[in-house]
Motif scaffolding. Structure first.
Motif, PDB file in Angstrom:
ATOM      1  N   PRO A 167      46.812  58.450  56.091  1.00 28.40           N
ATOM      2  CA  PRO A 167      47.627  59.657  55.904  1.00 28.40           C
ATOM      3  C   PRO A 167      48.876  59.663  56.787  1.00 28.40           C
ATOM      4  O   PRO A 167      49.964  60.018  56.330  1.00 28.40           O
ATOM      5  N   GLU A 168      48.727  59.245  58.056  1.00 34.11           N
ATOM      6  CA  GLU A 168      49.878  59.220  58.956  1.00 34.11           C
ATOM      7  C   GLU A 168      50.876  58.149  58.528  1.00 34.11           C
ATOM      8  O   GLU A 168      52.098  58.360  58.578  1.00 34.11           O
ATOM      9  N   LEU A 169      50.356  57.008  58.112  1.00 31.46           N
ATOM     10  CA  LEU A 169      51.240  55.943  57.648  1.00 31.46           C
ATOM     11  C   LEU A 169      51.980  56.382  56.389  1.00 31.46           C
ATOM     12  O   LEU A 169      53.178  56.089  56.227  1.00 31.46           O
ATOM     13  N   GLY A 170      51.276  57.094  55.518  1.00 31.62           N
ATOM     14  CA  GLY A 170      51.896  57.586  54.296  1.00 31.62           C
ATOM     15  C   GLY A 170      53.084  58.477  54.576  1.00 31.62           C
ATOM     16  O   GLY A 170      54.094  58.436  53.859  1.00 31.62           O
ATOM     17  N   LYS A 171      52.995  59.289  55.618  1.00 30.21           N
ATOM     18  CA  LYS A 171      54.108  60.170  55.990  1.00 30.21           C
ATOM     19  C   LYS A 171      55.356  59.358  56.366  1.00 30.21           C
ATOM     20  O   LYS A 171      56.479  59.817  56.174  1.00 30.21           O
ATOM     21  N   CYS A 172      55.125  58.160  56.901  1.00 27.09           N
ATOM     22  CA  CYS A 172      56.244  57.320  57.343  1.00 27.09           C
ATOM     23  C   CYS A 172      56.915  56.581  56.200  1.00 27.09           C
ATOM     24  O   CYS A 172      58.122  56.317  56.257  1.00 27.09           O
ATOM     25  N   VAL A 173      56.147  56.237  55.191  1.00 32.63           N
ATOM     26  CA  VAL A 173      56.694  55.364  54.141  1.00 32.63           C
ATOM     27  C   VAL A 173      56.933  56.062  52.807  1.00 32.63           C
ATOM     28  O   VAL A 173      57.660  55.523  51.965  1.00 32.63           O
ATOM     29  N   LEU A 174      56.336  57.232  52.619  1.00 34.04           N
ATOM     30  CA  LEU A 174      56.496  57.935  51.356  1.00 34.04           C
ATOM     31  C   LEU A 174      57.954  58.323  51.139  1.00 34.04           C
ATOM     32  O   LEU A 174      58.579  58.948  51.998  1.00 34.04           O
ATOM     33  N   ASN A 175      58.500  57.920  50.006  1.00 32.46           N
ATOM     34  CA  ASN A 175      59.892  58.210  49.650  1.00 32.46           C
ATOM     35  C   ASN A 175      60.889  57.654  50.667  1.00 32.46           C
ATOM     36  O   ASN A 175      61.989  58.187  50.832  1.00 32.46           O
ATOM     37  N   ASN A 176      60.489  56.597  51.362  1.00 34.96           N
ATOM     38  CA  ASN A 176      61.378  55.943  52.327  1.00 34.96           C
ATOM     39  C   ASN A 176      61.330  54.441  52.043  1.00 34.96           C
ATOM     40  O   ASN A 176      60.456  53.734  52.544  1.00 34.96           O
ATOM     41  N   ASP A 177      62.248  53.975  51.225  1.00 33.97           N
ATOM     42  CA  ASP A 177      62.229  52.587  50.783  1.00 33.97           C
ATOM     43  C   ASP A 177      62.359  51.612  51.945  1.00 33.97           C
ATOM     44  O   ASP A 177      61.714  50.552  51.956  1.00 33.97           O
ATOM     45  N   ALA A 178      63.179  51.953  52.927  1.00 35.56           N
ATOM     46  CA  ALA A 178      63.387  51.053  54.067  1.00 35.56           C
ATOM     47  C   ALA A 178      62.089  50.874  54.849  1.00 35.56           C
ATOM     48  O   ALA A 178      61.727  49.752  55.225  1.00 35.56           O
ATOM     49  N   ASN A 179      61.386  51.972  55.109  1.00 34.22           N
ATOM     50  CA  ASN A 179      60.121  51.885  55.829  1.00 34.22           C
ATOM     51  C   ASN A 179      59.048  51.183  55.011  1.00 34.22           C
ATOM     52  O   ASN A 179      58.212  50.447  55.552  1.00 34.22           O
ATOM     53  N   MET A 180      59.064  51.416  53.686  1.00 28.95           N
ATOM     54  CA  MET A 180      58.094  50.737  52.829  1.00 28.95           C
ATOM     55  C   MET A 180      58.311  49.229  52.869  1.00 28.95           C
ATOM     56  O   MET A 180      57.354  48.452  52.978  1.00 28.95           O
ATOM     57  N   LYS A 181      59.564  48.814  52.800  1.00 28.09           N
ATOM     58  CA  LYS A 181      59.867  47.381  52.866  1.00 28.09           C
ATOM     59  C   LYS A 181      59.459  46.805  54.223  1.00 28.09           C
ATOM     60  O   LYS A 181      58.977  45.671  54.311  1.00 28.09           O
ATOM     61  N   ARG A 182      59.657  47.577  55.277  1.00 26.21           N
ATOM     62  CA  ARG A 182      59.261  47.124  56.615  1.00 26.21           C
ATOM     63  C   ARG A 182      57.746  46.941  56.687  1.00 26.21           C
ATOM     64  O   ARG A 182      57.251  45.949  57.238  1.00 26.21           O
ATOM     65  N   LEU A 183      57.021  47.908  56.133  1.00 27.32           N
ATOM     66  CA  LEU A 183      55.561  47.809  56.123  1.00 27.32           C
ATOM     67  C   LEU A 183      55.115  46.584  55.326  1.00 27.32           C
ATOM     68  O   LEU A 183      54.249  45.822  55.769  1.00 27.32           O
ATOM     69  N   GLU A 184      55.706  46.401  54.150  1.00 27.08           N
ATOM     70  CA  GLU A 184      55.331  45.264  53.301  1.00 27.08           C
ATOM     71  C   GLU A 184      55.620  43.933  53.981  1.00 27.08           C
ATOM     72  O   GLU A 184      54.867  42.966  53.820  1.00 27.08           O
ATOM     73  N   GLY A 219      51.243  49.501  64.040  1.00 25.53           N
ATOM     74  CA  GLY A 219      51.345  50.558  65.045  1.00 25.53           C
ATOM     75  C   GLY A 219      52.628  50.461  65.854  1.00 25.53           C
ATOM     76  O   GLY A 219      53.223  51.479  66.230  1.00 25.53           O
ATOM     77  N   GLU A 220      53.068  49.234  66.109  1.00 26.26           N
ATOM     78  CA  GLU A 220      54.311  49.037  66.850  1.00 26.26           C
ATOM     79  C   GLU A 220      55.517  49.448  66.010  1.00 26.26           C
ATOM     80  O   GLU A 220      56.471  50.046  66.510  1.00 26.26           O
ATOM     81  N   ALA A 221      55.452  49.153  64.718  1.00 29.74           N
ATOM     82  CA  ALA A 221      56.565  49.484  63.828  1.00 29.74           C
ATOM     83  C   ALA A 221      56.638  50.976  63.522  1.00 29.74           C
ATOM     84  O   ALA A 221      57.729  51.524  63.326  1.00 29.74           O
ATOM     85  N   PHE A 222      55.459  51.620  63.487  1.00 30.72           N
ATOM     86  CA  PHE A 222      55.404  53.041  63.131  1.00 30.72           C
ATOM     87  C   PHE A 222      54.561  53.798  64.160  1.00 30.72           C
ATOM     88  O   PHE A 222      53.370  54.035  63.938  1.00 30.72           O
ATOM     89  N   PRO A 223      55.164  54.157  65.289  1.00 23.62           N
ATOM     90  CA  PRO A 223      54.425  54.856  66.355  1.00 23.62           C
ATOM     91  C   PRO A 223      53.753  56.127  65.837  1.00 23.62           C
ATOM     92  O   PRO A 223      54.323  56.873  65.040  1.00 23.62           O
ATOM     93  N   GLY A 224      52.511  56.317  66.277  1.00 24.54           N
ATOM     94  CA  GLY A 224      51.777  57.515  65.904  1.00 24.54           C
ATOM     95  C   GLY A 224      50.809  57.341  64.752  1.00 24.54           C
ATOM     96  O   GLY A 224      50.060  58.273  64.422  1.00 24.54           O
ATOM     97  N   VAL A 225      50.797  56.149  64.137  1.00 19.07           N
ATOM     98  CA  VAL A 225      49.915  55.962  62.975  1.00 19.07           C
ATOM     99  C   VAL A 225      48.532  55.436  63.364  1.00 19.07           C
ATOM    100  O   VAL A 225      47.652  55.350  62.508  1.00 19.07           O
ATOM    101  N   ILE A 226      48.356  55.074  64.630  1.00 20.85           N
ATOM    102  CA  ILE A 226      47.043  54.583  65.070  1.00 20.85           C
ATOM    103  C   ILE A 226      46.209  55.747  65.585  1.00 20.85           C
ATOM    104  O   ILE A 226      46.619  56.472  66.489  1.00 20.85           O
ATOM    105  N   ILE A 227      45.043  55.918  64.977  1.00 20.40           N
ATOM    106  CA  ILE A 227      44.083  56.927  65.407  1.00 20.40           C
ATOM    107  C   ILE A 227      42.728  56.249  65.541  1.00 20.40           C
ATOM    108  O   ILE A 227      42.280  55.573  64.608  1.00 20.40           O
TER     109      ILE A 227
END
Length: 212
Positions: free
Chosen positions: A69-86, A54-62
C-alpha cells in the motif's frame, strides 16, 4: 538450446482466467513459475528487493518488508517512479527466472511455463520460446468477472486496463490462444494438447492424457 526446456510464456489480461490456466498446467505436472509470487517473495522480509526499494522510496518498509500500500502511493499515476521501481525489480525477477529455468533443465524437464501478467508490456516475449495468451474473447465476461472481486471498483478496473495491452492485440501477437470462454473440460483439453505438442518439440512424449 541443447538440454534446456522449452520455455512457454503465459499471459492474459485481468479477468481472463490466467491463474486458473496456470493451475491446469501444474495439474499435469508442468513446472510453472509465478512472477507475481516471485515479486511477493522479493518484497517480503529478507527479500532481495527490500533494501534497494526502501532506499529508492523512503517510508515503504514496514516490519522489515515492503508495504505494497505504501509503495503504491509512491508509484500510482507517477510514471517516473514506476519506471524507477521496475528498474530495480525487473533485474531481480530475471535472476529468479534464470535460476528456475536452470533448475528445471537440471531436472531434465522438457517444458516450463513462465506466468507473466504483463508479458508484452514489459518486453518479456524476448525471454521465452513462445507465448500463450489466455482469453475469454468477450470483454463483457471479463468485466463481470473482475467487478465481482472483493474491493474492486469500475475506476480501479479501468486503471488496470489502462496499463495493459488490449486483449485483441495480445491474441494477435501470441503464438497460441487458450480459450477460457468455453467449458472447463474444453480448456483442459487445449492445455493438454499444447503441452503434448511442445514436449514433442523436445523429443520427449508427454504423458498428459489422463483425465482429459
Amino acid at each position: 538450446m541443447g538440454g534446456d526446456p522449452f520455455v512457454l510464456g503465459l499471459t492474459g489480461s485481468i479477468g481472463m482466467g490466467k491463474s486458473a490456466v496456470a493451475e491446469l498446467f501444474r495439474k499435469i505436472e508442468v513446472p510453472v513459475m509465478d512472477s507475481d509470487q516471485v515479486v511477493h517473495d522479493l518484497y517480503a522480509r529478507g527479500g532481495a528487493a527490500v533494501g534497494p526499494v526502501g532506499e529508492a522510496f523512503p517510508g515503504v518498509i514496514i516490519d522489515e518488508a515492503i508495504s505494497r500500500p505504501e509503495l503504491g502511493k509512491c508509484v500510482l499515476n507517477n510514471d517516473a517512479n514506476m519506471k524507477r521501481l521496475e528498474s530495480i525489480v525487473h533485474p531481480l525477477v530475471a535472476i529468479e527466472r534464470q535460476k528456475f529455468v536452470s533448475q528445471m533443465a537440471s531436472a531434465h524437464k522438457k517444458l516450463v511455463v513462465l506466468d507473466i501478467p504483463l508479458l508484452y508490456e514489459t518486453g518479456s516475449e524476448t525471454v521465452v520460446d513462445a507465448v500463450a495468451v489466455v482469453s475469454t474473447g468477450d470483454a463483457d465476461v471479463q468485466r463481470q468477472r473482475v467487478l465481482a472481486r472483493p474491493g474492486m471498483t469500475a475506476e480501479k478496473y479501468e486503471a488496470i486496463l489502462a496499463r495493459q495491452i488490449p486483449d485483441e492485440e495480445k491474441r494477435r501477437r501470441a503464438d497460441y490462444t487458450i480459450d477460457t470462454g468455453c467449458a472447463l473440460q474444453e480448456t483442459e483439453a487445449m492445455v493438454a494438447g499444447l503441452v503434448q505438442m511442445l514436449c514433442a518439440l523436445r523429443e520427449e512424449p508427454a504423458d498428459v492424457a489422463v483425465g482429459f
